[in-house]
Structure formats: C-alpha cells, structure tokens
Design an enzyme around this catalytic site. Structure first.
Site, PDB file in Angstrom:
ATOM      1  N   ASP A  50       1.078  -1.234  -0.080  1.00 28.72           N
ATOM      2  CA  ASP A  50       0.195   0.115  -0.069  1.00 28.72           C
ATOM      3  C   ASP A  50       1.026   1.320  -0.133  1.00 28.72           C
ATOM      4  OD1 ASP A  50      -2.473   1.511   0.468  1.00 28.72           O
ATOM      5  OD2 ASP A  50      -1.564   1.871   2.325  1.00 28.72           O
ATOM      6  N   ASP A  57      -0.190   5.123   0.863  1.00 33.07           N
ATOM      7  CA  ASP A  57      -0.001   6.339   2.032  1.00 33.07           C
ATOM      8  C   ASP A  57      -0.347   5.709   3.241  1.00 33.07           C
ATOM      9  OD1 ASP A  57      -0.343   8.716   3.107  1.00 33.07           O
ATOM     10  OD2 ASP A  57      -2.174   9.192   2.388  1.00 33.07           O
ATOM     11  N   ASP A  68      -1.245  -0.663   5.954  1.00 36.67           N
ATOM     12  CA  ASP A  68      -1.667   0.299   7.075  1.00 36.67           C
ATOM     13  C   ASP A  68      -3.248   0.105   7.566  1.00 36.67           C
ATOM     14  OD1 ASP A  68      -2.288   2.303   5.257  1.00 36.67           O
ATOM     15  OD2 ASP A  68      -2.556   3.437   7.071  1.00 36.67           O
TER      16      ASP A  68
END
Length: 332
Positions: free
Chosen positions: A15, A17, A213
């Site tokens: 991933d 950001d 995240d």
C-alpha cells in the site's frame, strides 16, 4: 535464526499512503526495503486504491522521495476497474467516467470509449474519486445506472487522508449514487479482489505478501485473496483496532513500521511471544509479564482471537499497563 520476510515471499504488494509514505515524506526504511527487495529478486508492486492518478504520476511521486519505482510497478484501482468493465462490455462500448482524466485513460487503454455525459449509448459507469466531482456529474451517473448501465466503483473508501485531516473519499460519493439509484456497484479496489488479483498476476507471484496500514482495505483484501499480510502501525490502524479486528481483517504479521524487514519473520507473527502471559476468561483479559510492547500486542491478539475475540476488560499488571499505554491503549 529464522529467515526474514524477503526470504519467504517472491513479491511485496505495498500500500502507499500510511505504509510507504505519509504526504510527501517517505516513512522509515521504505526506500531501503524496496532496494533490498529488488536486490533479492523479490518483485515489488505498489497497490493503491487511489484512482485519480496515472501509474507514472504515482511512480514519479515515489521517486521524488528516493523510493525506487517505475510505472510498471504501480497497480491502481482505476486499472482494475477498467479491466472489470472490459470483461463485461463489448469493444468500443461507451463508458460514462465519473473521475479524473487518468481514469478515462485507463478506460481507453482497454478498448472502451470514455464519455462524460449520459446517452442511450452508455453501457457502463466507472466511478473514481476526483476533487472536481460535481452534482451534475453524479446526476449523469444516476441516469446511466437507472437506465441499466453496468456500474463499477474503483473503491469504496469512505474517507481520504490528507494533511488537513480526513476528507470524503470515493465511497462517500458512491453511497450518494447508491441512495439515488437503489443499485449496488461492482467494486474493483481493495478489499474486493480484482485489484489484488491483478497485482498478483502482474507480479507473477506464487507467494506474495501484502504490506499495508489499513485493516478494512489492505488486510481484508489479503484475507479475501488468500495471501499473507503484514500490518504496519504507521497509518490508519491502531493497536486497539487490531485487537478488535474480526477474522476477515486479521494479518499474519504486525510491526511498528517497515524496519521490521530487518527482523526474523517468526518474530513478527501474531502468536504468543516470550515475556508475556495472557489469559482470557469470559471477557476478562489478565495480562502479566514484561518485554517488548509489540510482542505483548502479538500475544494479546493471539489469545483474544482464539477466545472468540472477546476482550471487554483488560486487567494488566504494572509492566503490562505501561506497555499497553505505549501502544496507545487507554488503561484505567
């Protein structure tokens, strides 16, 4: 000594950001881990639900933070959505694009014709986030969907993290059309499988590892695809979120950040770890011991998940209370 993550997997599906960077700043060890993966022959893919930017634009952003990347290593929900449309429509069919020009370009790339207004020729609707989205755009989409056009949403992320805070994401605008049309879109981005499957195929991976995240996109996407995952606590998900996660959102590993790639993989697995003891009895969780707070989190999650996920009341000894506070839990 246990092998590391780069020894166990043939591809890393990152991933962006909250995992590789935050805003315009690379997160700890991001550039180094990507370089080490390339050196070890491990394929890298940057997998993003953001449908507003072209792969080359994403790669340029990464290179500007000294993270090695090229456009071929970027997999976006726009690409996945276009592929879903290609599988359902005939070559040249008109697709109403609710999104950026980069999304329209992906529709063109799969042999379909992007348009910006409703007509009887529109056979599909492709919806991705654009900061310039208007009521008029949504109205055109509602007309097309009600007329029977096949509707694909690039993602259904409710919020968009920015330097100013959380703003409405594509999922919020998708919900507006749900309400307006009484229809449900097919979703291309995480946690749905099209984007994850596309990334795995692109990497030619037999043993991919998802690194992210967010529990509700990255980790749930990995669970849906049947692959292992590493949750890093540098973005959206907190330690308390992880403890409360349902079976569909539970990662294989958890770590503070990408420096975890320096550690043996077995130390990152969510299971009982040395130094801590956790017992669960009817929602009462007794915690004793001392040591690494993240090892406590791994031990705590393993025990509570095995007990059905019931962790209503945490009863730590003083050392455990200090470790839980370090992890962001409110004790007392």
């Amino acid at each position: 000594m246990s092998d590391g993550l780069l020894d166990r997997y043939d591809a890393l599906l990152f991933d962006l950001d909250g995992t590789v960077y935050r805003g315009g700043q690379a997160l700890p060890a991001a550039a180094e881990v990507v370089d080490r993966a390339h050196a070890a022959g491990v394929v890298v893919r940057f997998v993003t639900n953001n449908a507003s930017r072209a792969p080359e634009t994403v790669a340029e952003h990464l290179r500007g933070m000294a993270v090695r990347a090229d456009a071929a290593e970027v997999s976006t929900s726009a690409q996945a959505a276009a592929a879903v449309l290609r599988g359902r429509l005939a070559p040249g069919d008109h697709v109403l694009v609710l999104g950026t020009d980069a999304l329209a370009d992906e529709v063109t790339a799969v042999g379909l014709t992007p348009v910006r207004g409703f007509s009887a020729d529109v056979k599909g609707v492709c919806q991705g986030l654009s900061p310039k989205m208007t009521w008029e755009d949504l109205a055109e989409g509602a007309l097309a969907i009600r007329a029977g056009a096949f509707w694909v949403a690039c993602n259904v992320d409710r919020t968009l993290p920015t330097d100013r805070g959380l703003l409405p994401g594509n999922g919020s605008l998708v919900h507006a059309l749900r309400v307006a049309t009484d229809q449900e879109p097919e979703v291309a981005g995480k946690p749905a499988t099209p984007l994850m499957d596309q990334s795995i195929r692109s990497a030619g991976a037999a043993r991919p590892l998802v690194v992210g995240d967010r529990l509700d996109t990255d980790i749930e996407g990995a669970v849906s695809a049947g692959v292992d995952s590493l949750l890093v606590l540098t973005g959206v998900a907190t330690a308390a979120d992880l403890l409360a996660a349902g079976p569909h959102e539970r990662p294989t590993y958890v770590a503070a950040d990408l420096t975890a790639f320096d550690r043996p993989a077995d130390e990152l697995v969510i299971r009982a770890r040395p130094g801590w003891a956790v017992t669960v009895d009817g929602g009462r969780v007794t915690i004793t011991g001392d040591g690494d707070p993240l090892d406590l989190l791994r031990t705590l999650c393993a025990a509570c998940w095995a007990a059905g996920g019931d962790a209503r009341a945490l009863h730590p000894d003083p050392a455990a209370a200090a470790a839980l506070t370090t992890l962001g839990f409110r004790i007392g």
